[in-house]
Design a protein around this motif. Structure first.
Motif, short mmCIF file in Angstrom:
data_model
loop_
_atom_site.label_atom_id
_atom_site.label_comp_id
_atom_site.label_asym_id
_atom_site.label_seq_id
_atom_site.Cartn_x
_atom_site.Cartn_y
_atom_site.Cartn_z
N ASP A 188 10.09 2.20 -0.17
CA ASP A 188 8.76 1.81 0.29
C ASP A 188 8.85 0.95 1.55
O ASP A 188 8.03 1.08 2.46
CB ASP A 188 8.03 1.05 -0.82
CG ASP A 188 7.84 1.89 -2.06
OD1 ASP A 188 7.48 3.07 -1.93
OD2 ASP A 188 8.07 1.38 -3.18
N CYS A 246 0.83 -1.21 0.00
CA CYS A 246 0.00 0.00 0.00
C CYS A 246 0.85 1.25 0.00
O CYS A 246 0.50 2.27 -0.64
CB CYS A 246 -0.92 -0.02 1.21
SG CYS A 246 -2.10 -1.39 1.18
N SER A 247 1.97 1.21 0.69
CA SER A 247 2.89 2.34 0.68
C SER A 247 3.43 2.61 -0.72
O SER A 247 3.55 3.76 -1.16
CB SER A 247 4.05 2.07 1.65
OG SER A 247 4.99 3.14 1.63
N THR A 248 3.71 1.53 -1.46
CA THR A 248 4.20 1.66 -2.83
C THR A 248 3.16 2.34 -3.71
O THR A 248 3.49 3.23 -4.50
CB THR A 248 4.50 0.27 -3.43
OG1 THR A 248 5.50 -0.37 -2.63
CG2 THR A 248 5.00 0.39 -4.86
N CYS A 301 0.82 4.42 -2.90
CA CYS A 301 0.72 5.84 -2.58
C CYS A 301 1.93 6.62 -3.11
O CYS A 301 1.79 7.74 -3.60
CB CYS A 301 0.57 6.04 -1.08
SG CYS A 301 -1.08 5.63 -0.45
N SER A 302 3.10 6.02 -3.02
CA SER A 302 4.30 6.68 -3.53
C SER A 302 4.21 6.91 -5.03
O SER A 302 4.52 7.99 -5.54
CB SER A 302 5.54 5.83 -3.21
OG SER A 302 5.74 5.73 -1.82
N LYS A 350 9.70 3.34 4.47
CA LYS A 350 8.54 4.13 4.91
C LYS A 350 7.56 3.28 5.69
O LYS A 350 7.05 3.70 6.73
CB LYS A 350 7.86 4.75 3.69
CG LYS A 350 6.64 5.60 4.03
CD LYS A 350 6.03 6.22 2.79
CE LYS A 350 4.82 7.08 3.15
NZ LYS A 350 4.22 7.71 1.94
N ALA A 351 7.31 2.08 5.19
CA ALA A 351 6.37 1.18 5.87
C ALA A 351 6.88 0.80 7.24
O ALA A 351 6.13 0.76 8.22
CB ALA A 351 6.14 -0.07 5.02
N TYR A 363 8.01 -3.45 -5.31
CA TYR A 363 8.31 -2.47 -4.28
C TYR A 363 9.74 -1.96 -4.42
O TYR A 363 10.63 -2.65 -4.89
CB TYR A 363 8.14 -3.08 -2.87
CG TYR A 363 6.98 -4.02 -2.73
CD1 TYR A 363 5.72 -3.67 -3.21
CD2 TYR A 363 7.13 -5.26 -2.13
CE1 TYR A 363 4.64 -4.53 -3.09
CE2 TYR A 363 6.05 -6.14 -2.00
CZ TYR A 363 4.81 -5.76 -2.49
OH TYR A 363 3.75 -6.62 -2.37
N VAL A 417 -2.20 5.25 4.63
CA VAL A 417 -0.98 5.85 4.08
C VAL A 417 -1.29 7.21 3.47
O VAL A 417 -0.54 8.17 3.65
CB VAL A 417 -0.34 4.93 3.03
CG1 VAL A 417 0.94 5.56 2.49
CG2 VAL A 417 -0.03 3.56 3.63
#
Length: 218
Positions: free
Chosen positions: A168, A29-31, A33-34, A171-172, A164, A59
């Protein structure tokens, strides 16, 4: 291997069993959003309020965005609201009008398509604003119809995401180990490994469930 080594080294000190179950999913999910380029002050619409949709929303909210979740399941809407999100059902309200009202007519800067169903594909182009970015989070196994005219007319961008980056993971890790996000509130059940067959058989019969953990030590 480098990402995996960093991941293990930085997280093993602070983890509890339940939170550790979100490791890979949250990186995913972080990926997304990035790749969306989402920044503070923008509006993000998440189509689908299941476990992945809620994590994407977390995120996005952490990035400083205004987040609106679209979900048809009343229990999942209730859960999203309990986590502090603006969540609505596209069955009860006109989603495009709702988002327009929340953004003074600009609509969404970023749309995350997480539901994986045709109605979500139909509305994603409508709810996106001019030059909006649409991130395809859901996996579509068969060809689906998409309104390409809207991509031309509104100058939309469609973003695919699969793998990923090192950033990422980092951040996660930072967000998870801070223990500030309500991960455990998304877990609807914990079962011993001996019940795994029953758990899988019940998944389709329990649309209200979010995340079920299998305890290998129970």
């Amino acid at each position: 291997m480098e990402c995996a080594s960093i991941y293990i080294a930085q997280t093993k000190r602070k983890y509890r069993f339940k939170i550790s179950s979100f490791n890979r999913t949250f990186v995913c999910c972080s990926t997304r959003c990035s790749l969306s380029g989402l920044v503070k002050g923008e509006t993000a619409v998440v189509l689908g309020g299941g476990p992945i949709g809620l994590l994407v929303a977390m995120v996005a909210k952490e990035a400083g965005a205004q987040v609106i979740i679209s979900e048809v399941n009343p229990k999942r809407i209730e859960k999203a609201k309990s986590l502090g999100f603006d969540a609505v059902s596209p069955i009860d309200v006109d989603l495009v009008d709702y988002v327009s009202g929340k953004t003074e007519g600009r609509k969404a800067d970023v749309v995350f398509e997480v539901a994986g169903v045709q109605p979500a594909l139909d509305v994603m182009c409508e709810v996106a604003g001019i030059r909006g970015r649409i991130v395809m989070v859901a996996i579509h196994g068969v060809k689906k119809e998409v309104d390409l005219f809207k991509f031309f007319w509104k100058e939309l961008k469609l973003i695919g995401a699969r793998v990923y980056e090192k950033e990422d993971y980092e951040k996660a890790i930072t967000l998870i180990t801070a223990n500030e996000l309500p991960f455990e509130d998304m877990i609807t059940d914990v079962q011993p490994l001996s019940n795994i067959q029953q758990v899988f058989e019940n998944i389709d019969n329990n649309p209200d469930g979010l995340k079920v953990l299998m305890d290998c030590q129970a």
